[in-house]
Design a protein around this motif. Structure first.
Motif, mmCIF file in Angstrom:
data_model
loop_
_atom_site.group_PDB
_atom_site.id
_atom_site.type_symbol
_atom_site.label_atom_id
_atom_site.label_comp_id
_atom_site.label_asym_id
_atom_site.label_seq_id
_atom_site.Cartn_x
_atom_site.Cartn_y
_atom_site.Cartn_z
ATOM 1 N N ALA A 38 1.162 4.085 -2.773
ATOM 2 C CA ALA A 38 0.670 5.457 -2.581
ATOM 3 C C ALA A 38 1.746 6.446 -2.956
ATOM 4 O O ALA A 38 1.552 7.489 -3.499
ATOM 5 N N GLU A 60 0.582 10.325 4.043
ATOM 6 C CA GLU A 60 1.923 9.779 4.437
ATOM 7 C C GLU A 60 2.765 9.676 3.411
ATOM 8 O O GLU A 60 4.276 10.072 3.670
ATOM 9 N N ALA A 61 2.547 9.250 2.129
ATOM 10 C CA ALA A 61 3.552 9.197 1.063
ATOM 11 C C ALA A 61 3.809 10.285 0.673
ATOM 12 O O ALA A 61 5.019 10.781 0.257
ATOM 13 N N LEU A 91 0.788 -1.227 0.167
ATOM 14 C CA LEU A 91 0.019 0.110 -0.055
ATOM 15 C C LEU A 91 0.733 1.365 0.044
ATOM 16 O O LEU A 91 0.576 2.352 -0.756
ATOM 17 N N SER A 92 1.783 1.133 0.937
ATOM 18 C CA SER A 92 2.790 2.376 0.739
ATOM 19 C C SER A 92 3.579 2.573 -0.306
ATOM 20 O O SER A 92 3.782 3.697 -0.857
ATOM 21 N N ARG A 111 -5.177 8.643 4.016
ATOM 22 C CA ARG A 111 -4.000 8.713 5.142
ATOM 23 C C ARG A 111 -2.748 8.233 4.511
ATOM 24 O O ARG A 111 -1.583 8.752 4.435
ATOM 25 N N PRO A 112 -2.860 6.878 3.891
ATOM 26 C CA PRO A 112 -1.619 6.570 3.292
ATOM 27 C C PRO A 112 -0.916 7.412 2.244
ATOM 28 O O PRO A 112 0.082 7.499 1.841
#
Length: 546
Positions: free
Chosen positions: A10, A37-38, A6-7, A33-34
């Motif tokens: 993203a 964050e990315a 997922l990260s 949210r991810p």
């Protein structure tokens, strides 16, 4: 660190900002949210701004590590202000606590002072925007009201023309009788207009008050740690006293180089339920000033941390009223029911530790006492106090340890062996002989995760004894060791102080890699790949292992 799928996805999505119009409108709220964050980790300020402006959740909490880039934080704050007018934004709580990085650090993080100024500017800008919007609404309302009056006047004139045009007899009567009937008609119209005009101010005031009330309603609560000094004092005070859509809440307050009166005024502006910690640095408050501030802190029931660094508290010299001031300090600390962390740096309070710590109603978890000139009596009291068995962090750096205090230190470590996670004994004058006697007690600290022993006069032999003990401690993750005496240029005193070890140059003719290779060999043989051994005092951070 292994990134999740997922990260990775993203990071790839936010890499190209030109494609954001294609996907931003279709992103489900679970992916915001991810993606954010990315964007923060990849330094994509444009993506940060677009995501935050339409944030779909009530709460946005920005992670502290890794520290976001300065541009990303600025984009985030601007997006919060824009989001106040965006119906897609559901943000109600913005949590930036613990976000401050070190000024000039790697990656250009935003330091505590810069972030505080930016936050206060954001609050004031939001208030100015709300006031402009209120003025625009009021201006539009006034224009609409004037148009209504004009339309009503036009209707009355049309009615008069129809009336006079269809009844010539009345026109002749008016002409015959003079202008008395016309005057009466005008007076009737004026009376109606005056009555309407009298009613307008009442309606306007009522609506204006309602608009002010709506604009002063808090839409987003902003939680943050504030760094206040003489340059940011006015800006912070303005942000804390303003009423607007953004409400600034301080969790940890750091006051630096400001007077006691300014600190008092600042505390008076803070909500009593929100403050968790106070950090006063480089302020010449003295014993009397501290005795004046402590009673104010009992108004903050959640206060759990008190830090005083270089505040000119020196009780080594006899001064008038010193006993009374100490009593006031003790009574003030007694009121801090939730205090868990006490940090006193360079306050010069030899022999007074019992007076200060015995008054605290609950045991401490964090106790930092560097440069405090602790006496053997102070350490003896600490080893048997009700704080010893609950300590998680202990810093006794730059307090001279010798044979007379060794028993107290060993007793203290024994009491804290189940809870102590971070210990610093840097610059304590530990020689090879003292360290050998102390190593068994250090080895019994089963929860210890970081150990700092820099600037102690150890030889290579003593250093290797320390390393051999460290690799046998399964919980230990970080060891800050001193450069051995053999690595320094000739001329050091037989018992060098920590200041001399810090300033004395290393001998370039000696291959310091020999020491490093011995340490690395011992580390490799133990199989402890999870243990960091370093002598880099400037970049050492115990929080890296938290």
């Amino acid at each position: 660190m292994v990134l999740s799928l997922l990260s990775l996805c993203a990071s790839e999505v936010v890499r190209d900002h030109s494609s954001s119009p294609c996907w931003l409108s279709f992103v489900p709220m679970e992916l915001f949210r991810p993606l954010l964050e990315a964007s923060l980790s990849g330094c994509r300020p444009l993506a940060v701004g677009e995501l935050v402006q339409r944030w779909p959740e009530r709460t946005l909490r920005v992670r502290r590590k890794p520290a976001p880039n300065r541009l990303c934080i600025q984009a985030l704050l601007l997006a919060v202000v824009r989001g106040l007018l965006d119906h897609r934004c559901a943000l109600q709580v913005l949590d930036l606590c613990g976000l401050q990085g070190d000024e000039g650090g790697t990656g250009d993080p935003m330091g505590g002072w810069s972030l505080t100024v930016a936050l206060c500017t954001m609050v004031l800008q939001a208030r100015s925007g709300a006031q402009r919007a209120q003025r625009e609404r009021k201006r539009s309302s006034d224009l609409e009201r004037k148009r209504d009056v004009k339309r009503e006047r036009a209707g009355e004139h049309t009615g008069e023309e129809e009336l006079t045009g269809n009844n010539t007899g009345e026109e002749e009567l008016t002409t015959t009788c003079g202008i008395s009937s016309e005057d009466e008609l005008i007076r009737g119209v004026r009376r109606r207009m005056e009555s309407e005009r009298k009613m307008m101010p009442t309606v306007t005031e009522s609506e204006s008050k309602q608009e002010v009330k709506e604009d002063s309603e808090v839409l987003v609560h902003v939680r943050a740690d504030l760094f206040v000094n003489a340059r940011s004092w006015e800006r912070v005070r303005g942000a804390l006293t303003t009423c607007g859509p953004l409400k600034l809440q301080c969790r940890y307050l750091r006051a630096e180089e400001i007077s006691v009166s300014s600190i008092r005024a600042l505390l008076a502006l803070l909500p009593q339920q929100g403050l968790l910690g106070l950090d006063v640095r480089y302020s010449n408050i003295g014993v009397a000033g501290l005795a004046e501030l402590l009673p104010l802190l009992k108004s903050f029931p959640a206060l759990s941390s008190l830090r005083l660094h270089y505040c000119n508290l020196d009780l080594r010299r006899e001064q008038p009223g010193q006993e009374g001031a100490l009593k006031d300090l003790s009574e003030g600390l007694k009121q801090l029911q939730e205090l868990r962390c006490l940090s006193l740096t360079a306050l010069r309070l030899p022999g007074q530790l019992r007076v200060l710590l015995s008054s605290l109603p609950r045991p401490l978890e964090v106790l930092e006492l560097p440069y405090l000139s602790l006496s053997p009596a102070d350490l003896a009291f600490l080893s048997v106090s009700h704080h010893a068995s609950t300590l998680q962090q202990l810093d006794l750096s730059e307090n001279r340890l010798d044979e007379t205090t060794l028993t107290s230190i060993r007793r203290l470590l024994s009491q804290a062996s189940n809870t102590l996670q971070h210990l610093s004994l840097s610059g304590c004058g530990l020689t090879d002989n003292l360290l050998v006697l102390l190593l068994p007690s250090l080895g019994c600290c089963r929860a210890l995760r970081s150990l700092a022993l820099a600037l102690n006069p150890l030889s290579v032999s003593g250093l290797m004894d320390l390393v051999k003990m460290a690799v046998k401690m399964p919980s230990l993750r970080q060891l800050l060791y001193p450069n051995p005496l053999e690595d320094y240029q000739p001329g050091l005193p037989e018992m060098p102080s920590s200041a001399q070890l810090l300033d004395w140059p290393l001998d370039e003719a000696i291959d310091v890699n020999i020491t490093s290779s011995q340490i690395n060999r011992a580390l490799k043989e133990s199989g402890r790949s999870d243990l960091l051994l370093t002598c880099d005092l400037l970049n050492y951070d115990k929080d890296m292992v938290c």
